[in-house]
Design a protein around this motif. Structure first.
Motif, PDB file in Angstrom:
ATOM      1  N   LEU A  49      -8.597  28.899  26.303  1.00 33.88           N
ATOM      2  CA  LEU A  49      -7.337  28.423  26.851  1.00 33.88           C
ATOM      3  C   LEU A  49      -7.054  29.075  28.197  1.00 33.88           C
ATOM      4  O   LEU A  49      -7.406  30.227  28.423  1.00 33.88           O
ATOM      5  CB  LEU A  49      -6.173  28.753  25.904  1.00 33.88           C
ATOM      6  CG  LEU A  49      -6.270  28.278  24.460  1.00 33.88           C
ATOM      7  CD1 LEU A  49      -6.751  29.406  23.565  1.00 33.88           C
ATOM      8  CD2 LEU A  49      -4.925  27.781  23.965  1.00 33.88           C
ATOM      9  N   THR A  53      -1.703  27.920  29.802  1.00 31.10           N
ATOM     10  CA  THR A  53      -0.844  26.850  29.280  1.00 31.10           C
ATOM     11  C   THR A  53      -1.569  25.755  28.508  1.00 31.10           C
ATOM     12  O   THR A  53      -0.928  24.968  27.836  1.00 31.10           O
ATOM     13  CB  THR A  53      -0.091  26.165  30.444  1.00 31.10           C
ATOM     14  OG1 THR A  53      -1.051  25.664  31.393  1.00 31.10           O
ATOM     15  CG2 THR A  53       0.827  27.151  31.132  1.00 31.10           C
ATOM     16  N   ARG A  54      -2.893  25.698  28.569  1.00 31.38           N
ATOM     17  CA  ARG A  54      -3.561  24.549  27.937  1.00 31.38           C
ATOM     18  C   ARG A  54      -4.956  24.920  27.436  1.00 31.38           C
ATOM     19  O   ARG A  54      -5.614  25.808  27.984  1.00 31.38           O
ATOM     20  CB  ARG A  54      -3.677  23.392  28.942  1.00 31.38           C
ATOM     21  CG  ARG A  54      -4.463  23.740  30.183  1.00 31.38           C
ATOM     22  CD  ARG A  54      -4.484  22.621  31.216  1.00 31.38           C
ATOM     23  NE  ARG A  54      -5.130  23.063  32.448  1.00 31.38           N
ATOM     24  CZ  ARG A  54      -6.441  23.081  32.663  1.00 31.38           C
ATOM     25  NH1 ARG A  54      -7.255  22.663  31.702  1.00 31.38           N
ATOM     26  NH2 ARG A  54      -6.943  23.499  33.801  1.00 31.38           N
ATOM     27  N   SER A  67     -10.037  22.736  23.334  1.00 33.23           N
ATOM     28  CA  SER A  67      -9.586  23.573  22.222  1.00 33.23           C
ATOM     29  C   SER A  67      -9.856  25.046  22.502  1.00 33.23           C
ATOM     30  O   SER A  67     -10.765  25.404  23.252  1.00 33.23           O
ATOM     31  CB  SER A  67     -10.287  23.170  20.917  1.00 33.23           C
ATOM     32  OG  SER A  67     -11.672  23.374  21.016  1.00 33.23           O
ATOM     33  N   TRP A 112      -7.731  25.013  18.284  1.00 33.21           N
ATOM     34  CA  TRP A 112      -6.285  24.852  18.498  1.00 33.21           C
ATOM     35  C   TRP A 112      -6.065  23.902  19.668  1.00 33.21           C
ATOM     36  O   TRP A 112      -6.651  24.073  20.737  1.00 33.21           O
ATOM     37  CB  TRP A 112      -5.690  26.219  18.801  1.00 33.21           C
ATOM     38  CG  TRP A 112      -4.201  26.293  19.005  1.00 33.21           C
ATOM     39  CD1 TRP A 112      -3.258  26.588  18.076  1.00 33.21           C
ATOM     40  CD2 TRP A 112      -3.481  26.111  20.245  1.00 33.21           C
ATOM     41  NE1 TRP A 112      -2.003  26.611  18.629  1.00 33.21           N
ATOM     42  CE2 TRP A 112      -2.118  26.313  19.971  1.00 33.21           C
ATOM     43  CE3 TRP A 112      -3.877  25.790  21.541  1.00 33.21           C
ATOM     44  CZ2 TRP A 112      -1.137  26.228  20.949  1.00 33.21           C
ATOM     45  CZ3 TRP A 112      -2.897  25.694  22.521  1.00 33.21           C
ATOM     46  CH2 TRP A 112      -1.550  25.909  22.225  1.00 33.21           C
ATOM     47  N   ASP A 170      -2.493  22.398  20.149  1.00 38.27           N
ATOM     48  CA  ASP A 170      -1.127  22.765  20.534  1.00 38.27           C
ATOM     49  C   ASP A 170      -0.468  23.433  19.338  1.00 38.27           C
ATOM     50  O   ASP A 170      -1.110  23.653  18.301  1.00 38.27           O
ATOM     51  CB  ASP A 170      -0.324  21.554  21.034  1.00 38.27           C
ATOM     52  CG  ASP A 170      -0.226  20.433  20.007  1.00 38.27           C
ATOM     53  OD1 ASP A 170      -0.011  20.732  18.812  1.00 38.27           O
ATOM     54  OD2 ASP A 170      -0.381  19.261  20.387  1.00 38.27           O
ATOM     55  N   ALA A 171       0.823  23.739  19.456  1.00 37.61           N
ATOM     56  CA  ALA A 171       1.502  24.548  18.438  1.00 37.61           C
ATOM     57  C   ALA A 171       1.455  23.941  17.043  1.00 37.61           C
ATOM     58  O   ALA A 171       1.549  24.659  16.047  1.00 37.61           O
ATOM     59  CB  ALA A 171       2.949  24.771  18.859  1.00 37.61           C
ATOM     60  N   THR A 203      -1.024  21.462  16.117  1.00 37.05           N
ATOM     61  CA  THR A 203      -2.228  20.660  15.916  1.00 37.05           C
ATOM     62  C   THR A 203      -3.491  21.503  15.855  1.00 37.05           C
ATOM     63  O   THR A 203      -3.884  22.134  16.838  1.00 37.05           O
ATOM     64  CB  THR A 203      -2.388  19.618  17.053  1.00 37.05           C
ATOM     65  OG1 THR A 203      -1.159  18.898  17.211  1.00 37.05           O
ATOM     66  CG2 THR A 203      -3.511  18.641  16.722  1.00 37.05           C
TER      67      THR A 203
END
Length: 335
Positions: free
Chosen positions: A28, A31-32, A58, A77, A79-80, A82
Motif C-alpha cells: 500500500l 492511501t491506496r 492489494s 486488503w 479497503d476497510a 473488503t
C-alpha cells in the motif's frame, strides 16, 4: 547503496527467487493498495518494474515460493471493509503475473501462506473484513486451485506460521485471548494445540527457525510493544523464555537468520517511535545484543531478505511520517 523502489510501499511481500533476484509484490501507499510488482537485481543494485499487473490491487496478502520457482500471491486488503479472494502466480521466466484458475474459498488479509513438503501451500487465518478467521485452505499447484482444510483451534490474524524440520507448521500469536500455539501436521491435515503456552499473547511479532530446529519468537504487540522473546522447542512442545529481554521493545519489525546461525531483528515500531536500531540474537548464548550498525532510515512494516554473502536487503515500509520508497542493503557482519 541501492536504487529506490518505483513506488513507495508498505505491507508488501518480498521473496527471493531461485535466480537470486528479489520479487516485491503489492502493498500500500499511504492511501491506496497497489497492483504492481518489482524485481530487485542484486548485481545491478536496482529495482525493475514487472510489466504486468496483479489481478487486484492489494496489501497484507499472503505469498509463497513454489517448488518449481513460481510465486503464489493470494488474497489481500482492498479497503476497510473488503478482503479479497483473487490470487495470481508470478512466472519468473516470463516476468509476468497470471491469474490462478481458482480463487480463495474465504476472502482474507493478514493471513499466512506457508509451503508444505508436498508442494502445496497452507493458507491460514487472517481477517475477512469483519472478523479474524480460524478457516484454512490449501493451494494445489498441479490443479491450480484452492481446497478447504481443517479449521484452526483459534481465530488468528497478524500471526506467524513457521515450517519445522519434520514438516509440521508452528502457528503462534495473532489472538489476544490465547497463549497457545498450534501445530499443523500435513500427514493427516490436523491442527493440534501445542503442549506448552507462550509466556504472553502476542501479534505483529516475528518467528524465526534456528539452525537446531527450535523457533525464536520475538517482540510483537500486546497492548504495547513487547521486549520479551521465547524459544519453542519442537521436541518438548514447550515455550522457553529467553534469558533477559530484547535490547528494545519492537513490533512490526523484521527478523532474518544469517549464515552464521544468529538472528538479526531490524527496525519496527518501539514504545513511542519507529526504530533504526538493530539487535542480534545468539542461539549459543541465548541472549540479545545491540548491533552497532543501524538502518539508514527508521522503518516498520517493511521486508528484510537475506542476499548472497549474508547481506540483508531492507525494502520500503513506513516511518512515523511517510511511506518509504527507499531500500538499503544492511551489512550483517558482527560489530
Amino acid at each position: 547503496k541501492t536504487g529506490d523502489l518505483g513506488v513507495a510501499r508498505h505491507g508488501h511481500l518480498a521473496l527471493r527467487l531461485k535466480d537470486g533476484s528479489v520479487l516485491v509484490l503489492g502493498g500500500l501507499t499511504k492511501t491506496r493498495p497497489l497492483p504492481s510488482g518489482e524485481r530487485f537485481i542484486s548485481a545491478r543494485g536496482k529495482f525493475h518494474p514487472v510489466p504486468s499487473r496483479l489481478p487486484r490491487p492489494s496489501g497484507w496478502a499472503g505469498g509463497a515460493l513454489l517448488a518449481d520457482g513460481r510465486v503464489l500471491y493470494a488474497g489481500g486488503w482492498l479497503d476497510a471493509d473488503t478482503a479479497l479472494s483473487a490470487a495470481a502466480l508470478f512466472l519468473p521466466a516470463k516476468n509476468v503475473f497470471v491469474r490462478t484458475r481458482g480463487r480463495l474459498a474465504t476472502p482474507r488479509y493478514d493471513h499466512t501462506a506457508t509451503p508444505l513438503a508436498d508442494g502445496s501451500v497452507l493458507i491460514a487465518g487472517g481477517n475477512n473484513g469483519r472478523t479474524a478467521l480460524s478457516f484454512t485452505e490449501r493451494y494445489l499447484p498441479a490443479e491450480d486451485c484452492f481446497v478447504p482444510a481443517r479449521r484452526m483451534f483459534f481465530a488468528r490474524q497478524q500471526h506467524t506460521a513457521t515450517p519445522l524440520a519434520d514438516g509440521r507448521i508452528l502457528i503462534v500469536g495473532g489472538n489476544p485471548k490465547t497463549r497457545y500455539g498450534e501445530l499443523y501436521d500435513p500427514k493427516d491435515g490436523v491442527f493440534r494445540p501445542t503442549r506448552g503456552r507462550m509466556t504472553q499473547p502476542r501479534g505483529r511479532h516475528t518467528a524465526t527457525r534456528l539452525g537446531d530446529g527450535r523457533v525464536l519468537i520475538a517482540g510483537g504487540w500486546n497492548e504495547k510493544a513487547l521486549g520479551s522473546a521465547e524459544v519453542f522447542d519442537p521436541g518438548t512442545g514447550a515455550f522457553v523464555p529467553v534469558s533477559g529481554s530484547m535490547v528494545k521493545p519492537r513490533q512490526q519489525h523484521a527478523a532474518v537468520r544469517l549464515p552464521d546461525g544468529s538472528v538479526l531483528l531490524l527496525g519496527g515500531r518501539g514504545v513511542d517511535e519507529t526504530l533504526r536500531s538493530v539487535e542480534r540474537f545468539d542461539p549459543r548464548s541465548g541472549r540479545f545484543s545491540e548491533f552497532l550498525a543501524r538502518l539508514r532510515q527508521a522503518r516498520r512494516l517493511f521486508t528484510a531478505t537475506v542476499l548472497e554473502g549474508g547481506r540483508v536487503l531492507a525494502i520500503g515500509g513506513a516511518s512515523d511520517t511517510e511511506v518509504l520508497r527507499t531500500a538499503e542493503i544492511f551489512a550483517s557482519k558482527r560489530p
